[in-house]
Design an enzyme around this catalytic site. Structure first.
Site, PDB file in Angstrom:
ATOM      1  N   LYS A  39     -52.747 -21.553 -26.762  1.00 51.93           N
ATOM      2  CA  LYS A  39     -52.164 -20.482 -27.571  1.00 51.93           C
ATOM      3  C   LYS A  39     -52.306 -19.198 -26.773  1.00 51.93           C
ATOM      4  O   LYS A  39     -53.421 -18.770 -26.455  1.00 51.93           O
ATOM      5  CB  LYS A  39     -52.910 -20.379 -28.898  1.00 51.93           C
ATOM      6  CG  LYS A  39     -52.469 -19.237 -29.793  1.00 51.93           C
ATOM      7  CD  LYS A  39     -51.041 -19.377 -30.248  1.00 51.93           C
ATOM      8  CE  LYS A  39     -50.921 -20.401 -31.362  1.00 51.93           C
ATOM      9  NZ  LYS A  39     -49.509 -20.580 -31.794  1.00 51.93           N
ATOM     10  N   HIS A  61     -46.039 -29.185 -35.334  1.00 47.23           N
ATOM     11  CA  HIS A  61     -46.760 -27.930 -35.442  1.00 47.23           C
ATOM     12  C   HIS A  61     -47.977 -28.100 -36.350  1.00 47.23           C
ATOM     13  O   HIS A  61     -48.009 -28.965 -37.212  1.00 47.23           O
ATOM     14  CB  HIS A  61     -45.800 -26.889 -36.037  1.00 47.23           C
ATOM     15  CG  HIS A  61     -46.466 -25.653 -36.517  1.00 47.23           C
ATOM     16  ND1 HIS A  61     -46.763 -25.419 -37.852  1.00 47.23           N
ATOM     17  CD2 HIS A  61     -46.890 -24.564 -35.837  1.00 47.23           C
ATOM     18  CE1 HIS A  61     -47.328 -24.231 -37.954  1.00 47.23           C
ATOM     19  NE2 HIS A  61     -47.426 -23.698 -36.775  1.00 47.23           N
TER      20      HIS A  61
END
Lengths: 434, 434
Positions: free
Chosen positions: A196, A329
């Site tokens: 991320k 996701h």
């Protein structure tokens, strides 16, 4: 079997101070546990996004659900949509600017998704079959997940009695991220790795990816996801720098137009690096333009906001048909969601990548399942053979989650506010930031 | 429940001498009745295309099916595809040149489709629920079908003891087609009407549609389907002449390129008449190009060759997503297929048009269901509430169908050969013919 009750339990669990372009994870993540109670006493369970708005959404939907047959899902969807209203402005559904679970525009899909999961769990328990069988049967016995690395401040999440040990430590440098990757792979055996990003200057993040490639060797697929933090120009630069090192580049820039521009620019440079998305494509309504403009080559589905497991199996067929890849996701979640994802992924032939999961960031003390945490072994979750999702709630653990919710003080996920409180009082989210 | 046997029964039933651009229907239609026998004694049933090749396809697939669990459909599909081989040349799948059921390229999908229907019937019987509930629940209690008019020679079909009365009479003129429409609507209450064309000069068929519009009034949706018999120019002319009278124009010309040219030409003339297809689009692989080129605005799905009911629910989502309409294609069939279509249509929200069915052309004496023919009332079939498809086979009637198969002499559907035998010894199929 008639549905005689809908039980909605808000919970909170410790969450470490993870960073993203949305800001900072709060010390608690919020979640809603949804239970459908059947007249025969069978209970189906699901996890949904958390907080007060979500609670209200489920409460308002009660009459659309209770009293109906557990198989009557198509009509339950119509009743929920009728109660909550269906948004029509597809572009506004984008999670580019809204955290998943905080968009008001996909509320009916999010409510229905949880009801479908809980119904499939209940039906599976009634007929003695795992959920994946109700979706058409499994194509795999184990579902691969990806390591999900985060830049992270010190701390394990939670406050006071709920404060959890900082298992992973601070990670604000390339070296620390490499250490995080190595530790997470050692613990869970992940075969692919996602960072991320969108947190530091892109050069730092490029350096981090190169360090990961160096440390993990050439065979571990890598992904990077700045959640739209980069301009098209920056995305092109990062794409060019990392092309050989990535299996896909996730949501480098905001919006389908931006993604399409990145795709065109990369191809013009001879770089056929797939772009993935879960913020520019969050709904079936986004797919035609994504296909038309070639903005996205991999969709990260999420049954929590695409409208339930069956909708994602349909998305899987759509991806196969249009030559797109499919991955999944994840938001911060516990074991019920992990197993729902696992059953769904097992029954989705078009799933072409290891799924995302935040699960390693949560703590055993916060799990709400009997038997504790769901094992991730060799980077994969084994598809349960038992009825339904294959798990039962631990009522004491659920009650503790509820108490945590009552005392945690959060009623909304607001990563920007957390960022201002703990890191930078002047911070506000700007995309693209670089 | 383990599948312990696969029963494959070829049957034949009387079929009237109906005309299309493929030629002439033979005096018998061929069909295959497929039964999955479970270890608990529960039996699931499906109808498939008929004839010797189809029989062989099922026989060759036996090992891919028997011994597996009835819920293990995804793996049964993989095993069937592995056994029979999956064709990759999407363009060759077109039914423009091949009768549905005679293409060798969608064989695995056709075999699997029947297995899925039979499995869903068996599962429904096991758990006491109708098939539509296993597909996600119904959005409608009644499924509308369309009257399916044919130019027709005298005769009811069958030979000798199997010869059936000619209920509908000869219909080779506009006047006779109007009479056919009025009689069929009187009998079944259909609310929309389709003419199978591509048989006579387009001017005759235009005149026939105008006569139907005149006789039936402005509120009955009309469709015309020449199965690709017209050139692009002819299609444009017919489209312009009939635009105001049609809800859609089905397969006017061969191939996606041709369909796209017709669409562009009509739009350039300000005519936004939807084009429908079940011969240029017969497979998921055809959809991207159909969407890209705007060749087709309505897909006529058919679970028998799209790969089963779940595949068609996925097609339904795809059509909704890409703004396409969805209807259903039909071959000559009996009540098992009609009910499979009904359950599927009930569970497919994206179905936007009344479905096709040949059912009125078949005879009560040939039905293989206990209780006889499935009622069509007010143009619709009521979705059965009973377990599975909601019907049981009449074993004596099935045996008679099998005997008819043994003595009918047909082992292949060959409408062109029939055309040469009974109508015109020099006939051969040319598309486009006009």
């Amino acid at each position: 079997m008639k549905i005689v009750d809908l039980r909605i339990t808000p919970i909170a669990f410790a969450d470490p101070p993870l960073r993203s372009s949305y800001g900072l994870h709060a010390r608690y993540a919020l979640r809603t546990v949804v239970e459908l109670v059947g007249e025969d006493g069978i209970v189906g369970v699901a996890e949904a996004h958390g907080g007060e708005q979500t609670l209200g959404d489920f409460e308002r939907s009660r009459e659309a659900i209770v009293g109906r047959d557990i198989y009557d899902l198509a009509r339950i969807w119509l009743a929920i949509a009728n109660t909550l209203g269906v948004a029509t402005a597809a572009a506004d559904r984008s999670h580019t600017y809204l955290l998943p679970g905080e968009s008001r525009l996909d509320v009916p899909l999010r409510v229905y998704a949880a009801i479908e999961v809980a119904a499939l769990d209940a039906i599976g328990k009634m007929v003695g079959r795992p959920v994946c069988d109700l979706l058409g049967g499994r194509v795999r016995d184990e579902v691969p997940f990806s390591a999900y690395l985060f830049f992270k401040h010190a701390g394990g999440g939670g406050v006071g009695d709920d404060e959890r040990p900082d298992i992973w430590g601070e990670a604000l440098t390339a070296e620390a991220i490499v250490a995080q990757a190595i530790a997470m792979i050692a613990e869970y055996g992940f075969g692919s790795v996602k960072l991320k990003s969108g947190v530091f200057d892109p050069d730092v993040e490029i350096e981090t990816m190169r360090a990961l490639r160096e440390a993990l060797g050439p065979r571990v697929p890598l992904r990077i996801d700045p959640n739209g933090a980069w301009s098209v120009e920056t995305s092109l630069r990062v794409g060019a720098e990392l092309a050989g090192a990535l299996e896909y580049l996730e949501d480098p820039t905001p919006g389908l137009d931006g993604m399409a521009a990145v795709r065109r620019g990369l191809l013009a440079s001879g770089i056929d690096l797939p772009l993935a998305s879960n913020i520019a494509v969050t709904n079936f309504a986004d797919v035609p333009e994504a296909v038309r403009s070639d903005a996205v080559q991999v969709i990260l589905g999420d049954h929590h906001y695409w409208g339930g497991p069956r909708a994602v199996t349909q998305l899987g067929r759509m991806c196969e048909t249009f030559g797109l890849g499919l991955s999944m996701h994840s938001n911060s979640h516990l074991g019920v969601s992990l197993l729902a994802m696992t059953h769904l992924a097992a029954a989705t032939p078009g799933l072409t990548y290891a799924c995302d999961t935040h699960y390693p960031w949560q703590h055993a003390q916060d799990e709400i399942l009997q038997g504790g945490r769901v094992p991730i072994v060799n980077g994969a979750v084994r598809v349960p053979d038992g009825p339904g999702l294959g798990v039962e709630l631990d009522r004491d653990a659920l009650a503790r989650g509820r108490e945590r919710y009552d005392r945690c003080g959060y009623r909304l996920r607001d990563d920007a506010a957390e960022m201002r409180r703990f890191v930078d009082p002047t911070w506000s989210r700007v995309v693209p930031a670089w």
